[in-house]
Each structure stands twice: as C-alpha cells, then as structure tokens.
Design a protein around this motif. Structure first.
Motif, PDB file in Angstrom:
ATOM      1  N   LYS A 143      38.098  55.818  40.205  1.00 29.34           N
ATOM      2  CA  LYS A 143      38.207  56.817  39.282  1.00 29.34           C
ATOM      3  C   LYS A 143      39.040  56.316  37.640  1.00 29.34           C
ATOM      4  N   TYR A 144      40.125  55.461  38.270  1.00 25.23           N
ATOM      5  CA  TYR A 144      40.793  54.551  37.092  1.00 25.23           C
ATOM      6  C   TYR A 144      40.358  53.306  37.036  1.00 25.23           C
ATOM      7  N   LYS A 145      39.323  52.861  37.607  1.00 23.70           N
ATOM      8  CA  LYS A 145      39.118  51.275  37.391  1.00 23.70           C
ATOM      9  C   LYS A 145      40.147  50.438  37.609  1.00 23.70           C
ATOM     10  N   SER A 146      40.842  50.820  38.716  1.00 23.18           N
ATOM     11  CA  SER A 146      41.989  49.837  39.082  1.00 23.18           C
ATOM     12  C   SER A 146      41.617  48.682  40.233  1.00 23.18           C
ATOM     13  N   ASP A 147      41.556  47.341  39.864  1.00 19.58           N
ATOM     14  CA  ASP A 147      41.002  46.673  40.944  1.00 19.58           C
ATOM     15  C   ASP A 147      42.138  46.388  41.951  1.00 19.58           C
ATOM     16  N   ALA A 148      43.401  46.388  41.703  1.00 20.05           N
ATOM     17  CA  ALA A 148      44.625  46.195  42.333  1.00 20.05           C
ATOM     18  C   ALA A 148      44.513  47.370  43.434  1.00 20.05           C
ATOM     19  N   LEU A 149      44.467  48.678  42.909  1.00 22.28           N
ATOM     20  CA  LEU A 149      44.454  49.793  43.782  1.00 22.28           C
ATOM     21  C   LEU A 149      43.309  49.713  44.587  1.00 22.28           C
ATOM     22  N   ILE A 150      42.086  49.370  44.103  1.00 26.53           N
ATOM     23  CA  ILE A 150      40.779  49.213  45.253  1.00 26.53           C
ATOM     24  C   ILE A 150      41.105  48.211  46.173  1.00 26.53           C
ATOM     25  N   THR A 151      41.832  47.076  45.870  1.00 31.00           N
ATOM     26  CA  THR A 151      42.041  46.147  46.785  1.00 31.00           C
ATOM     27  C   THR A 151      42.786  46.625  47.940  1.00 31.00           C
ATOM     28  N   ASP A 152      43.924  47.408  47.496  1.00 33.35           N
ATOM     29  CA  ASP A 152      44.865  47.699  48.523  1.00 33.35           C
ATOM     30  C   ASP A 152      44.410  48.846  49.458  1.00 33.35           C
ATOM     31  N   ALA A 153      43.469  49.564  48.731  1.00 35.70           N
ATOM     32  CA  ALA A 153      42.710  50.765  49.593  1.00 35.70           C
ATOM     33  C   ALA A 153      42.112  49.787  50.736  1.00 35.70           C
ATOM     34  N   TRP A 154      41.421  48.991  50.353  1.00 34.15           N
ATOM     35  CA  TRP A 154      40.365  48.092  51.512  1.00 34.15           C
ATOM     36  C   TRP A 154      41.412  47.578  52.377  1.00 34.15           C
TER      37      TRP A 154
END
Length: 299
Positions: A143-154
């Motif tokens: 939603k907020y286009k955050s690479d860091a958060l997406i990586t942390d999610a995975w």
C-alpha cells in the motif's frame, strides 16, 4: 495537518514496531522451549526469529531516513534508504541461514535427544503469529510502496515455512523416539537443515530484487503510459520525446523531454514545462519532475 508522507511514515513505522515486539516474544518463547525440550529445529527457528528483530530495527531506521527531505547532497531525496535497508535485511537473513545449516550438520555427529511435546505447541503458536505478521506487513508494504517493509514481511513468511518444517521434524523425531526408530529421531536436525535452505533461498531472492531497485531502475513502458497521456494533455505539448521514471524507494523521479512549437518564446516554453511538471506531480507517487523542452520537428 497530517500529509500523505507523514501518514505513510507512521503506518510503516508501526509495522516495524509490531515486527520488533512480535519477534522478541517469539524468539524468547522458542529459545526457552527449544532448550528445555531438546529440539535443535526449534532452537534454529528461535535464532531465525531473533534475526528478524534486527531486521525490523533496520527497517525502522531505514524508514526514518527515507522520510528526510531532499538536501544539498541528496537533491533527489532519501527514498533509497529503505531499499538499502532491504539489502541489509536480506544479507542478515542469508548469514542466519548459513549459521543454522552449519549447526544442523554438526547435530548429525553429536548425541541426539528426542524433543519434548512442548516444542510442538511452541511451533504451532509461532506459525499462527508469524502468518498474521506476514499478512499485515505485506499489505502495508504494498500500500505504501515500502521495499524494506515488503522484504521484512517475506522474512516473516520464511519463518512460517521454517516453522512448518520444524513442526514436521519435531513430530517425526518424537514419533521415532516413541516407536524406537533410531534414524527417525534425526528428523529434528534434518528439519533444521531444510529450514536453513529455505532461509538462504529467500534471502537470495529478496536481496537480488533490492539490488535491482537500487541501480536506478526505471519503470517499464506499461507503467508510465498514464504519465505519458497526462503530459500530452497539457496545452502546447506537441510530442513527448522521452519519459523516464526512476524508482527511488517508495517514490519516483521523472525525467521527461517534451517537444513544443519552435517559434514560441523561451518564457512560453518554460510555462508549458511548468504545467507538465505540475500535472505529473498530482500523482503522490511522483516526488519530482525534471522537464526538458525540445523544439518540435516533423522529421
């Protein structure tokens, strides 16, 4: 008044804090139960969760840095701080995977113990919590286009897979101890080795994507068609010669060359360029627009 960027920062920061608190709790629970229940797979899973704490802290730092406004040394802003953070998290994940693999291999040459049932309950608890954290962070990151958060999610999703592998290994090891099947007891460290493989594979994939985004990656034509159409709607623009939208973390920097009537004044050309910039800047995803004016030619 709260801006879109302030809201984004608060939401992404909250996601990072949820990750930190959740991982601290899980790491402690799994480490204590893993040691008490003699489960190498669970201890390996605890180390994985502990690495997630460091990863979530890195995300928090990266998000804060990315929020900083452009300055003299960084005229394009600090958006890539999040992408760099994603690389750090991926490297950390890779190192943790190697460490778990080494410990699992060592277990085959040492006396082995049958894990206790408490390890099963701890793993099930971990799977439920981690899946929730993954779904929450991946939705927030996209939603907020955050690479860091997406990586942390995975990173959290890799924990779910590793916990499932640990569950199978611990269960098989307990079954082997109950039925006196010696070789089945080694399913616990074998699960730890499998977990390590999953972690290393995930780290390689996420790290590659983050590096790709860091190297001034530009959006493909299908992703910039709407920008192109908006620029062409500006009165005075006769042609768009080139449009490059460079990803800069959670936003893009647009470089556009537009062709105008070669017989108008410099001031008129400048005004057309300003209108193009203002129009493209209406998209909150666009941080800045650099417009170059060309004389229109039918040749």
């Amino acid at each position: 008044m709260t801006t879109d960027q302030d809201l984004r920062y608060k939401k992404v920061r909250m996601g990072a804090w949820i990750g930190i608190i959740g991982n601290v709790v899980l790491a402690i629970v799994k480490a204590v139960v893993g040691i008490m229940a003699n489960s190498r797979a669970l201890v390996a899973d605890a180390v994985h969760s502990a690495s997630d704490v460091v990863g979530s802290v890195a995300v928090l730092v990266g998000v804060r840095a990315a929020k900083m406004p452009p300055d003299e040394d960084h005229p394009y802003g600090h958006g890539k701080a999040e992408t760099i953070t994603a690389i750090i998290v991926a490297v950390l994940l890779f190192v943790v995977g190697l460490e778990i693999a080494i410990n699992a291999i060592k277990a085959f040459y040492e006396p082995i113990f049958v894990p206790g049932m408490a390890a099963i309950y701890a793993v099930i608890f971990s799977i439920i919590v981690k899946e929730f954290m993954f779904r929450y962070k991946i939705r927030l990151g996209k939603k907020y286009k955050s690479d860091a958060l997406i990586t942390d999610a995975w990173h959290h999703r890799s924990d779910v897979f590793s916990s499932l592998a640990a569950l199978l290994g611990i269960g098989a090891s307990i079954l082997g101890g109950t039925l006196t099947i010696d070789w089945l007891v080694y399913a616990d460290p074998l699960a730890g080795l499998f977990v390590a493989g999953l972690i290393i594979k995930m780290a390689w994939k996420l790290g590659g994507e983050a590096v790709h985004n860091t190297l001034d990656h530009v959006l493909h034509d299908e992703d910039t068609n709407e920008m192109l159409e908006e620029a062409m709607k500006v009165e005075g623009v006769l042609e768009v010669n080139e449009l490059l939208a460079r990803e800069h973390g959670h936003y893009v920097i647009v470089d556009i060359k537009v062709a105008v009537n070669p017989h108008i004044t410099v001031e008129q050309g400048h005004k057309i360029g300003k209108k193009v910039k203002d129009r493209l800047m209406e998209d909150e995803y666009v941080q800045d627009v650099r417009v170059h004016i060309n004389p229109y030619s039918e040749v």
